[in-house]
Enzyme design. Structure first.
Site, PDB file in Angstrom:
ATOM      1  N   HIS A  50      17.683 -83.685   3.630  1.00  0.00           N
ATOM      2  CA  HIS A  50      18.489 -82.576   4.163  1.00  0.00           C
ATOM      3  C   HIS A  50      19.356 -81.959   3.067  1.00  0.00           C
ATOM      4  O   HIS A  50      19.341 -80.735   2.855  1.00  0.00           O
ATOM      5  CB  HIS A  50      19.366 -83.085   5.308  1.00  0.00           C
ATOM      6  N   GLU A  51      20.102 -82.785   2.382  1.00  0.00           N
ATOM      7  CA  GLU A  51      21.019 -82.276   1.367  1.00  0.00           C
ATOM      8  C   GLU A  51      20.274 -81.697   0.168  1.00  0.00           C
ATOM      9  O   GLU A  51      20.760 -80.766  -0.477  1.00  0.00           O
ATOM     10  CB  GLU A  51      21.975 -83.377   0.908  1.00  0.00           C
TER      11      GLU A  51
END
Length: 423
Positions: free
Chosen positions: A19-20
């Protein structure tokens, strides 16, 4: 317990990193300075600096963040004692905010004024020279050493998030959830290839058990159920539901054989106990297992979409049937589920990664301030207004969102503890 913890850290870690990384990649692509890529929150356990970014692992494994310039600045302020380090051109290349013994290669000052965004200078009084203020030029790539030892790079205005174009900011905000959807697609497709088959959702017959109503009616693997008692059947689950409602009742099945021939069969489902004291109908067939290459490739997309649809229905029920915290789960629920996942082995872990990744992607797209969806909503408002919302108003909106999420997280966590550990 150790195995459960390892599975939890593995699954949660993979999802958060992916995600990051979406935010990280698109921020870098847009020329935004990414100061820190962190896994976890709280005190740092490990950090490594490469290029412009410091990569950290922090104590609390309940998420992560990408620290982009323009969102959160270092805690540098007037009156603070700092140490300045200079390059060969006598420009400041490092500002140390730690309150430690002075280095012989640095100059200790008490900060009186600074601008690390446009004019790039820092002013202050040298220790022992209380009346005289000195001004020093700062390089565009100067480093800041925070009080906890984390090394960050300063960000001139043109490297900050707000200086990027609107479309690049929208892509950066959307990239995290997008990566979660991509991860889910890959996970479910990988699962299909490892298993060697995909459970079909179509109204196809799989394995037929011996000495069952289906076997007696010569139903075969690969047959398609078109209708039951003139009710059109679109899926295997629908067929199971219709049959389950009519134990010991003769039903007319319209079946398409693998050679294309259409036949009709009168089949009487046998009555079986569902484990809860209810009698339901069964004809003795399993889900069809599709072993084709195309089904394995597309399974990632179809399974992800199915989960998305289920989540949307649940979220929609909050509007129609009222909010229920029992429908939500946090890190405690994930940890509790990890025990069953650990017992299921590799298949369970991969499936869990896909399921949680879709969930994280959808939840982050909710239009709540501080979430990616909330940021995207502000981007859309900016596009409509043709001018950005003031930093002060955006800060207030974000603060409200953070407060709401904090209260919600505490409530969800307490509810999960009661559900999984106190009941």
């Amino acid at each position: 317990m150790v195995k459960t913890i390892l599975v939890f850290l593995l699954v949660f870690g993979i999802i958060v990193i992916v995600h990051e990384f979406g935010h990280f990649y698109f921020a870098k692509r847009a020329g935004i300075l990414v100061r820190e890529f962190s896994i976890g929150f709280g005190p740092k356990l490990f950090y490594h600096r490469k290029g412009e970014t410091t990569y950290t692992v922090r104590l609390l494994p309940v998420g992560g963040y990408v620290r982009m310039a323009g969102y959160e600045e270092a805690d540098l302020r007037a009156g603070m004692p700092v140490s300045l380090f200079f390059n060969e051109e006598n420009k400041v290349e490092k500002i140390d905010l730690q309150n430690k013994l002075q280095n012989v290669n640095s100059i200790p000052i008490e900060v009186t004024n600074f601008d690390l965004e446009e004019k790039l200078f820092i002013e202050g009084r040298i220790e022992g020279q209380a009346d005289e203020v000195h001004s020093y030029s700062v390089t565009r790539t100067a480093l800041l050493v925070e009080k906890d030892g984390t090394i960050l790079q300063i960000a001139p205005k043109d490297r900050q998030f707000q200086s990027a174009s609107l479309i690049n900011r929208m892509l950066t905000n959307f990239a995290g959830p997008l990566n979660n959807f991509i991860l889910a697609i890959i996970a479910f497709s990988l699962l299909a290839f490892i298993q060697g088959y995909v459970p079909s959702s179509e109204a196809l017959i799989g394995e037929v058990q011996e000495d069952t109503p289906a076997a007696e009616a010569n139903v075969e693997n690969g047959d398609r159920i078109l209708s039951i008692d003139n009710t059109e059947i679109d899926s295997f689950n629908q067929m199971v539901t219709v049959v389950g409602q009519s134990p010991e009742t003769e039903m007319l099945f319209t079946i398409e054989k693998q050679n294309g021939m259409i036949v009709e069969k009168n089949i009487t489902p046998e009555s079986v106990d569902d484990g809860q004291g209810n009698q339901i109908g069964r004809i003795g067939v399993q889900t069809y297992l599709d072993r084709s290459l195309s089904s394995k490739i597309t399974y990632g997309f179809t399974q992800s979409w199915q989960i998305i649809s289920q989540i949307v229905v649940i979220l929609g029920s909050f509007l129609t049937g009222g909010f229920s915290i029992d429908k939500l789960g946090g890190p405690v629920a994930i940890f509790a589920t990890s025990q069953n996942v650990a017992q299921a082995g590799l298949f369970g872990i991969i499936s869990f990664i896909g399921y949680l990744s879709v969930n994280l992607g959808i939840m982050n797209l909710l239009p709540i301030p501080a979430l990616d969806g909330g940021k995207l909503l502000l981007n859309i408002v900016e596009g409509i207004r043709r001018k950005p919302i003031s930093e002060e108003k955006e800060g207030i909106i974000t603060l409200i969102g953070v407060g709401f999420l904090l209260v919600l997280m505490l409530a969800v966590t307490w509810n999960d503890i009661q559900t999984f550990f106190l009941n």
